[in-house]
Motif scaffolding. Structure first.
Motif, mmCIF file in Angstrom:
data_model
loop_
_atom_site.group_PDB
_atom_site.id
_atom_site.type_symbol
_atom_site.label_atom_id
_atom_site.label_comp_id
_atom_site.label_asym_id
_atom_site.label_seq_id
_atom_site.Cartn_x
_atom_site.Cartn_y
_atom_site.Cartn_z
ATOM 1 N N GLY A 102 0.762 -1.349 0.002
ATOM 2 C CA GLY A 102 -0.048 -0.023 -0.058
ATOM 3 C C GLY A 102 0.916 1.109 0.014
ATOM 4 N N GLY A 103 2.188 1.254 -0.173
ATOM 5 C CA GLY A 103 3.094 2.286 -0.100
ATOM 6 C C GLY A 103 4.343 2.210 0.777
ATOM 7 N N CYS A 104 4.978 3.191 0.923
ATOM 8 C CA CYS A 104 5.977 2.892 1.603
ATOM 9 C C CYS A 104 6.700 4.468 1.900
ATOM 10 C CB CYS A 104 7.192 2.151 1.463
ATOM 11 S SG CYS A 104 7.992 2.078 0.039
ATOM 12 N N LEU A 105 7.726 4.743 2.801
ATOM 13 C CA LEU A 105 8.556 5.790 2.875
ATOM 14 C C LEU A 105 9.958 5.392 2.662
ATOM 15 C CD1 LEU A 105 7.032 7.420 6.369
ATOM 16 C CD2 LEU A 105 6.630 8.115 3.870
ATOM 17 N N LEU A 106 10.549 6.138 1.846
ATOM 18 C CA LEU A 106 11.919 5.734 1.473
ATOM 19 C C LEU A 106 12.891 6.807 2.035
ATOM 20 C CD1 LEU A 106 11.516 4.245 -2.247
ATOM 21 C CD2 LEU A 106 12.221 2.825 -0.268
ATOM 22 N N ASP A 107 13.590 6.429 2.962
ATOM 23 C CA ASP A 107 14.611 7.571 3.573
ATOM 24 C C ASP A 107 15.993 7.078 3.364
ATOM 25 O OD1 ASP A 107 16.375 8.188 5.641
ATOM 26 O OD2 ASP A 107 14.971 7.902 7.271
ATOM 27 N N GLY A 108 16.815 7.672 2.743
ATOM 28 C CA GLY A 108 18.201 7.446 2.376
ATOM 29 C C GLY A 108 18.264 6.382 0.941
ATOM 30 N N PHE A 109 17.308 6.361 0.346
ATOM 31 C CA PHE A 109 17.363 5.533 -0.962
ATOM 32 C C PHE A 109 16.428 6.036 -1.635
ATOM 33 C CE2 PHE A 109 16.035 2.239 -3.730
ATOM 34 C CZ PHE A 109 17.122 1.765 -4.209
ATOM 35 N N PRO A 110 16.509 6.241 -3.012
ATOM 36 C CA PRO A 110 17.784 6.198 -3.708
ATOM 37 C C PRO A 110 18.908 7.346 -3.175
ATOM 38 C CG PRO A 110 16.077 7.114 -5.283
ATOM 39 C CD PRO A 110 15.478 6.758 -3.801
ATOM 40 N N ARG A 111 20.091 6.942 -3.442
ATOM 41 C CA ARG A 111 20.956 8.153 -3.313
ATOM 42 C C ARG A 111 22.093 8.299 -4.644
ATOM 43 N NH1 ARG A 111 21.159 7.142 2.612
ATOM 44 N NH2 ARG A 111 22.938 8.786 3.509
ATOM 45 N N THR A 112 21.775 7.585 -5.560
ATOM 46 C CA THR A 112 22.639 7.906 -6.815
ATOM 47 C C THR A 112 21.615 7.666 -7.875
ATOM 48 O OG1 THR A 112 22.963 5.634 -7.101
ATOM 49 C CG2 THR A 112 24.622 6.697 -5.974
ATOM 50 N N LEU A 113 21.949 8.368 -9.039
ATOM 51 C CA LEU A 113 21.125 8.300 -10.299
ATOM 52 C C LEU A 113 20.863 6.594 -10.619
ATOM 53 C CD1 LEU A 113 21.985 10.935 -12.682
ATOM 54 C CD2 LEU A 113 19.872 10.555 -11.844
ATOM 55 N N HIS A 114 22.015 5.857 -10.495
ATOM 56 C CA HIS A 114 22.040 4.573 -10.970
ATOM 57 C C HIS A 114 20.786 3.913 -9.834
ATOM 58 C CE1 HIS A 114 22.993 0.201 -10.631
ATOM 59 N NE2 HIS A 114 22.742 0.188 -11.844
ATOM 60 N N GLN A 115 20.711 4.162 -8.534
ATOM 61 C CA GLN A 115 19.677 3.671 -7.643
ATOM 62 C C GLN A 115 18.274 3.971 -8.093
ATOM 63 O OE1 GLN A 115 20.986 4.417 -3.489
ATOM 64 N NE2 GLN A 115 22.689 3.196 -3.574
ATOM 65 N N ALA A 116 18.162 5.360 -8.316
ATOM 66 C CA ALA A 116 17.118 5.764 -8.773
ATOM 67 C C ALA A 116 16.484 5.198 -9.976
ATOM 68 C CB ALA A 116 17.091 7.326 -8.902
ATOM 69 N N GLU A 117 17.207 4.874 -10.920
ATOM 70 C CA GLU A 117 16.615 3.977 -12.044
ATOM 71 C C GLU A 117 16.304 2.654 -11.702
ATOM 72 O OE1 GLU A 117 19.231 6.893 -15.162
ATOM 73 O OE2 GLU A 117 19.976 4.981 -14.669
ATOM 74 N N THR A 118 17.318 2.256 -10.871
ATOM 75 C CA THR A 118 16.806 0.787 -10.476
ATOM 76 C C THR A 118 15.522 0.524 -9.774
ATOM 77 O OG1 THR A 118 19.240 0.287 -10.216
ATOM 78 C CG2 THR A 118 17.973 -1.238 -9.125
ATOM 79 N N LEU A 119 15.490 1.774 -8.925
ATOM 80 C CA LEU A 119 14.100 1.548 -8.095
ATOM 81 C C LEU A 119 12.883 1.797 -8.908
ATOM 82 C CD1 LEU A 119 12.428 2.178 -5.517
ATOM 83 C CD2 LEU A 119 12.730 4.522 -5.627
ATOM 84 N N ASP A 120 12.942 2.705 -10.217
ATOM 85 C CA ASP A 120 12.000 2.718 -11.125
ATOM 86 C C ASP A 120 11.799 1.628 -11.719
ATOM 87 O OD1 ASP A 120 11.667 5.376 -10.585
ATOM 88 O OD2 ASP A 120 12.765 6.225 -12.340
ATOM 89 N N ASP A 121 12.913 0.719 -12.135
ATOM 90 C CA ASP A 121 12.596 -0.748 -12.739
ATOM 91 C C ASP A 121 11.848 -1.612 -11.744
ATOM 92 O OD1 ASP A 121 13.893 0.231 -14.902
ATOM 93 O OD2 ASP A 121 15.900 -0.671 -14.484
ATOM 94 N N LEU A 122 12.304 -1.563 -10.488
ATOM 95 C CA LEU A 122 11.875 -2.505 -9.747
ATOM 96 C C LEU A 122 10.299 -2.130 -9.295
ATOM 97 C CD1 LEU A 122 14.149 -2.264 -6.313
ATOM 98 C CD2 LEU A 122 13.884 -4.370 -7.905
ATOM 99 N N LEU A 123 10.089 -0.881 -9.258
ATOM 100 C CA LEU A 123 8.515 -0.651 -9.215
ATOM 101 C C LEU A 123 7.647 -0.916 -10.496
ATOM 102 C CD1 LEU A 123 8.883 2.708 -6.988
ATOM 103 C CD2 LEU A 123 8.042 0.396 -6.155
ATOM 104 N N GLU A 124 8.327 -0.497 -11.474
ATOM 105 C CA GLU A 124 7.616 -0.659 -12.827
ATOM 106 C C GLU A 124 6.976 -2.126 -12.938
ATOM 107 O OE1 GLU A 124 9.253 1.793 -16.044
ATOM 108 O OE2 GLU A 124 8.761 0.118 -17.151
ATOM 109 N N ARG A 125 7.912 -3.103 -12.488
ATOM 110 C CA ARG A 125 7.689 -4.660 -12.722
ATOM 111 C C ARG A 125 6.485 -4.867 -11.816
ATOM 112 N NH1 ARG A 125 13.038 -6.935 -11.192
ATOM 113 N NH2 ARG A 125 14.211 -5.290 -12.110
#
Ligand code: AP5
Ligand code: MG
Length: 191
Positions: free
Chosen positions: A79-102
């Motif tokens: 139902g959602g979450c609070l991300l604190d300290g992540f992502p911290r790099t562009l690569h982490q941000a793109e990885t997060l987008d991929d993880l969520l998109e799936r």
């Protein structure tokens, strides 16, 4: 709602997330807290991570991404979450987008807590966590400026960023955070 809190060390990400948990009733995922738990339990990941944390450097992605992706798959994050300290790099941000998109999900909003350096140093000296040594702290600030600050542009371009003045009492800042959450909420409903 899936929210990210971005800010330099000592900006108040953890402090504001504690309040947001009550408001939004979603889990608080702090990669710093997760890593400190691994270090305390002396796991392989924890021992590896400590070498970087002790130097004020970012922990390598394989450790971080594995940890976050496992956590995001837990049922309480549906139902959602609070991300604190992540992502911290562009690569982490793109990885997060991929993880969520799936999972047909996305980041709903990003809150930047802006705090001047002299206040960050004051807060760090008053707290005294293991990595709150002045020399390490300077490295953590510089890692934020070099590796993390570019994310503000990344999310700004997507229209997902709310930048908030992080000076004042924690309650005053929470009022600003709350106003940003209300704006994100209206955008979500309008979609
Ligand atoms: P992490 O634990 O995320 O630390 P940080 O980003 O340096 O931030 P802090 O936890 O110090 O500050 P905060 O913004 O949460 O502020 P807080 O609310 O505590 O990361 C630690 C390390 O782990 C990193 O250096 C890195 O090595 C590694 N790591 C973590 N995530 C990673 C990732 N994604 N990739 C790679 N490596 C990663 O407040 C600070 C203090 O100020 C407290 O004492 C608080 O009580 C006080 N305070 C809060 N608000 C106020 C206020 N309004 N007025 C006065 N005092 C206040
Ligand atoms: Mg924190």
């Amino acid at each position: 709602m899936r929210l990210i809190l971005i800010g330099p060390p000592g900006a108040g990400k953890g402090t504001q997330c504690q309040r947001l948990v009550e408001l939004l009733r979603v889990p608080h995922l702090s990669t710093g807290e997760m890593l400190r738990a691994e270090v305390r339990s002396a796991t392989t990941a924890g021992r590896e991570a400590a070498r970087f944390m002790d130097q004020g450097q970012l922990v390598p992605d394989p450790i971080i991404v594995g940890m976050v992706s496992r956590r995001l798959q837990a049922p309480d994050c549906r139902g959602g979450c609070l991300l604190d300290g992540f992502p911290r790099t562009l690569h982490q941000a793109e990885t997060l987008d991929d993880l969520l998109e799936r999972r047909a999900m996305s980041v709903d909003g990003v809150i930047e807590l802006a705090v001047p350096r002299d206040e960050l140093v004051r807060r760090m000296l008053a707290r005294g966590r293991e990595d709150d040594d002045p020399e390490i702290f300077a490295k953590r600030i510089s890692s934020f400026e070099v590796q993390t600050a570019p994310l503000l542009d990344y999310y700004g371009r997507q229209g997902k960023l709310a930048s908030i003045d992080g000076l004042g009492t924690a309650d005053e800042i929470f009022e600003r955070v709350r106003a940003a959450v209300r704006r994100f909420d209206r955008t979500l409903r309008g979609r």
